[in-house]
Design a protein around this motif. Structure first.
Motif, PDB file in Angstrom:
ATOM      1  N   GLY A  42      10.129   4.062 -10.224  1.00  0.00           N
ATOM      2  CA  GLY A  42       9.992   5.258 -11.039  1.00  0.00           C
ATOM      3  C   GLY A  42       8.756   5.271 -11.912  1.00  0.00           C
ATOM      4  O   GLY A  42       8.393   4.262 -12.516  1.00  0.00           O
ATOM      5  N   ALA A  43       8.121   6.433 -11.981  1.00  0.00           N
ATOM      6  CA  ALA A  43       6.986   6.620 -12.883  1.00  0.00           C
ATOM      7  C   ALA A  43       7.450   6.388 -14.320  1.00  0.00           C
ATOM      8  O   ALA A  43       8.565   6.762 -14.684  1.00  0.00           O
ATOM      9  CB  ALA A  43       6.446   8.041 -12.733  1.00  0.00           C
ATOM     10  N   PHE A  44       6.615   5.770 -15.098  1.00  0.00           N
ATOM     11  CA  PHE A  44       6.852   5.492 -16.508  1.00  0.00           C
ATOM     12  C   PHE A  44       7.954   4.470 -16.771  1.00  0.00           C
ATOM     13  O   PHE A  44       8.225   4.156 -17.920  1.00  0.00           O
ATOM     14  CB  PHE A  44       7.138   6.775 -17.312  1.00  0.00           C
ATOM     15  CG  PHE A  44       5.960   7.695 -17.457  1.00  0.00           C
ATOM     16  CD1 PHE A  44       4.878   7.354 -18.253  1.00  0.00           C
ATOM     17  CD2 PHE A  44       5.939   8.915 -16.794  1.00  0.00           C
ATOM     18  CE1 PHE A  44       3.788   8.211 -18.383  1.00  0.00           C
ATOM     19  CE2 PHE A  44       4.862   9.776 -16.918  1.00  0.00           C
ATOM     20  CZ  PHE A  44       3.784   9.424 -17.721  1.00  0.00           C
ATOM     21  N   THR A  45       8.628   3.953 -15.741  1.00  0.00           N
ATOM     22  CA  THR A  45       9.623   2.915 -15.995  1.00  0.00           C
ATOM     23  C   THR A  45       8.878   1.630 -16.362  1.00  0.00           C
ATOM     24  O   THR A  45       7.735   1.426 -15.945  1.00  0.00           O
ATOM     25  CB  THR A  45      10.547   2.709 -14.773  1.00  0.00           C
ATOM     26  OG1 THR A  45       9.749   2.358 -13.644  1.00  0.00           O
ATOM     27  CG2 THR A  45      11.349   3.971 -14.484  1.00  0.00           C
ATOM     28  N   VAL A  72      -2.614   4.384  -2.236  1.00  0.00           N
ATOM     29  CA  VAL A  72      -1.621   5.434  -2.455  1.00  0.00           C
ATOM     30  C   VAL A  72      -0.366   4.841  -3.090  1.00  0.00           C
ATOM     31  O   VAL A  72       0.170   3.841  -2.602  1.00  0.00           O
ATOM     32  CB  VAL A  72      -1.235   6.115  -1.119  1.00  0.00           C
ATOM     33  CG1 VAL A  72      -0.209   7.218  -1.348  1.00  0.00           C
ATOM     34  CG2 VAL A  72      -2.473   6.660  -0.409  1.00  0.00           C
ATOM     35  N   CYS A  73       0.090   5.479  -4.151  1.00  0.00           N
ATOM     36  CA  CYS A  73       1.326   5.100  -4.826  1.00  0.00           C
ATOM     37  C   CYS A  73       2.364   6.194  -4.590  1.00  0.00           C
ATOM     38  O   CYS A  73       2.050   7.377  -4.695  1.00  0.00           O
ATOM     39  CB  CYS A  73       1.075   4.950  -6.325  1.00  0.00           C
ATOM     40  SG  CYS A  73       2.556   4.626  -7.299  1.00  0.00           S
ATOM     41  N   ALA A  74       3.609   5.798  -4.305  1.00  0.00           N
ATOM     42  CA  ALA A  74       4.683   6.773  -4.125  1.00  0.00           C
ATOM     43  C   ALA A  74       5.879   6.410  -4.986  1.00  0.00           C
ATOM     44  O   ALA A  74       6.167   5.225  -5.208  1.00  0.00           O
ATOM     45  CB  ALA A  74       5.116   6.842  -2.662  1.00  0.00           C
ATOM     46  N   ILE A  98       1.825  10.105  -4.322  1.00  0.00           N
ATOM     47  CA  ILE A  98       2.751  10.936  -3.550  1.00  0.00           C
ATOM     48  C   ILE A  98       4.036  11.086  -4.341  1.00  0.00           C
ATOM     49  O   ILE A  98       4.682  10.087  -4.700  1.00  0.00           O
ATOM     50  CB  ILE A  98       3.066  10.329  -2.171  1.00  0.00           C
ATOM     51  CG1 ILE A  98       1.821  10.328  -1.286  1.00  0.00           C
ATOM     52  CG2 ILE A  98       4.204  11.113  -1.496  1.00  0.00           C
ATOM     53  CD1 ILE A  98       2.042   9.695   0.088  1.00  0.00           C
ATOM     54  N   ALA A  99       4.387  12.343  -4.609  1.00  0.00           N
ATOM     55  CA  ALA A  99       5.667  12.659  -5.225  1.00  0.00           C
ATOM     56  C   ALA A  99       6.670  12.873  -4.098  1.00  0.00           C
ATOM     57  O   ALA A  99       6.548  13.816  -3.325  1.00  0.00           O
ATOM     58  CB  ALA A  99       5.540  13.909  -6.086  1.00  0.00           C
ATOM     59  N   ASP A 100       7.623  11.966  -4.001  1.00  0.00           N
ATOM     60  CA  ASP A 100       8.657  12.017  -2.963  1.00  0.00           C
ATOM     61  C   ASP A 100       9.963  12.461  -3.623  1.00  0.00           C
ATOM     62  O   ASP A 100      10.943  11.722  -3.662  1.00  0.00           O
ATOM     63  CB  ASP A 100       8.785  10.627  -2.326  1.00  0.00           C
ATOM     64  CG  ASP A 100       9.742  10.561  -1.159  1.00  0.00           C
ATOM     65  OD1 ASP A 100       9.909  11.585  -0.462  1.00  0.00           O
ATOM     66  OD2 ASP A 100      10.323   9.477  -0.948  1.00  0.00           O
ATOM     67  N   GLY A 101       9.939  13.668  -4.157  1.00  0.00           N
ATOM     68  CA  GLY A 101      11.027  14.162  -4.993  1.00  0.00           C
ATOM     69  C   GLY A 101      12.409  14.068  -4.389  1.00  0.00           C
ATOM     70  O   GLY A 101      13.382  13.827  -5.104  1.00  0.00           O
ATOM     71  N   ARG A 123      16.108   5.724  -5.302  1.00  0.00           N
ATOM     72  CA  ARG A 123      14.711   5.438  -5.624  1.00  0.00           C
ATOM     73  C   ARG A 123      14.077   4.618  -4.512  1.00  0.00           C
ATOM     74  O   ARG A 123      14.745   4.115  -3.630  1.00  0.00           O
ATOM     75  CB  ARG A 123      14.619   4.630  -6.939  1.00  0.00           C
ATOM     76  CG  ARG A 123      15.164   5.329  -8.161  1.00  0.00           C
ATOM     77  CD  ARG A 123      14.292   6.499  -8.535  1.00  0.00           C
ATOM     78  NE  ARG A 123      14.813   7.233  -9.659  1.00  0.00           N
ATOM     79  CZ  ARG A 123      14.156   7.421 -10.796  1.00  0.00           C
ATOM     80  NH1 ARG A 123      12.965   6.905 -10.959  1.00  0.00           N
ATOM     81  NH2 ARG A 123      14.693   8.143 -11.750  1.00  0.00           N
ATOM     82  N   PHE A 124      12.763   4.450  -4.603  1.00  0.00           N
ATOM     83  CA  PHE A 124      12.053   3.515  -3.732  1.00  0.00           C
ATOM     84  C   PHE A 124      12.335   2.093  -4.190  1.00  0.00           C
ATOM     85  O   PHE A 124      12.412   1.823  -5.392  1.00  0.00           O
ATOM     86  CB  PHE A 124      10.532   3.714  -3.861  1.00  0.00           C
ATOM     87  CG  PHE A 124       9.893   4.531  -2.793  1.00  0.00           C
ATOM     88  CD1 PHE A 124       9.687   4.025  -1.522  1.00  0.00           C
ATOM     89  CD2 PHE A 124       9.459   5.817  -3.065  1.00  0.00           C
ATOM     90  CE1 PHE A 124       9.056   4.783  -0.545  1.00  0.00           C
ATOM     91  CE2 PHE A 124       8.832   6.586  -2.106  1.00  0.00           C
ATOM     92  CZ  PHE A 124       8.633   6.065  -0.838  1.00  0.00           C
ATOM     93  N   ALA A 125      12.419   1.175  -3.247  1.00  0.00           N
ATOM     94  CA  ALA A 125      12.354  -0.247  -3.559  1.00  0.00           C
ATOM     95  C   ALA A 125      10.901  -0.547  -3.922  1.00  0.00           C
ATOM     96  O   ALA A 125       9.978   0.145  -3.495  1.00  0.00           O
ATOM     97  CB  ALA A 125      12.772  -1.071  -2.356  1.00  0.00           C
TER      98      ALA A 125
END
Length: 167
Positions: A42-45, A72-74, A98-101, A123-125
């Motif tokens: 997660g962003a900002f985590t 590239v960050c997702a 990449i926003a993978d909403g 979430r992504f691993a």
């Protein structure tokens, strides 16, 4: 989980840049040249914001010098959050986001994890993948908390060691 030699799946997402976000497919963003891709929960985590993304921002020039065409960050976040994170981290312009909403790319890569016990849902691993000309050349996934196998230093070591080219 995606394995070395596997092709990049084609799923929808949003590519975040200085001018906003555009609709893309993952294979269009990741499928040409040598691409370092890394995924974060997660962003900002805390770990993502303090330990994972900053390593790639700081080492962007070294990665490019090692032959990387794109970094590239997702994350499974919406494009508004990803843009704010890219700006706050000084990553905008160095790294593509990449926003993978909906978590479609996380699912397609086999990197989706259930973080519901922490109130975060799917979430992504935490992982990084070296893609060469549309195929995974090397996959690095974390076995536990923290950033070791999937960080920029590990990717640089893999590139310096000459991760094999794929046929």
């Amino acid at each position: 989980m995606i394995e070395s030699g596997s092709p990049i799946p084609s799923v929808r997402g949003k590519l975040v840049g200085a001018d906003g976000a555009i609709d893309i497919t993952s294979d269009a963003v990741l499928g040409t040249g040598t691409v370092v891709f890394f995924s974060v929960p997660g962003a900002f985590t805390p770990t993502c914001h303090v330990n994972h993304l900053p390593g790639f921002v700081a080492n962007a020039a070294k990665l490019r010098a090692a032959g990387v065409d794109r970094i590239v960050c997702a994350s499974v976040n919406d494009h508004h959050v990803m843009k704010a994170w890219a700006e706050a981290s000084n990553g905008l312009g160095e790294i593509d986001f990449i926003a993978d909403g909906n978590g479609e790319l996380a699912d397609a890569l086999g990197l989706a994890r259930d973080f519901s016990e922490f109130g975060m849902g799917k979430r992504f691993a935490r992982a990084s993948i070296l893609f060469r000309d549309g195929k995974a050349a090397a996959v690095f996934a974390e076995d536990g908390p923290g950033v070791t196998a999937s960080g920029a230093p590990a990717m640089l070591m893999a590139l310096e060691a000459g991760t094999p080219q794929l046929a």
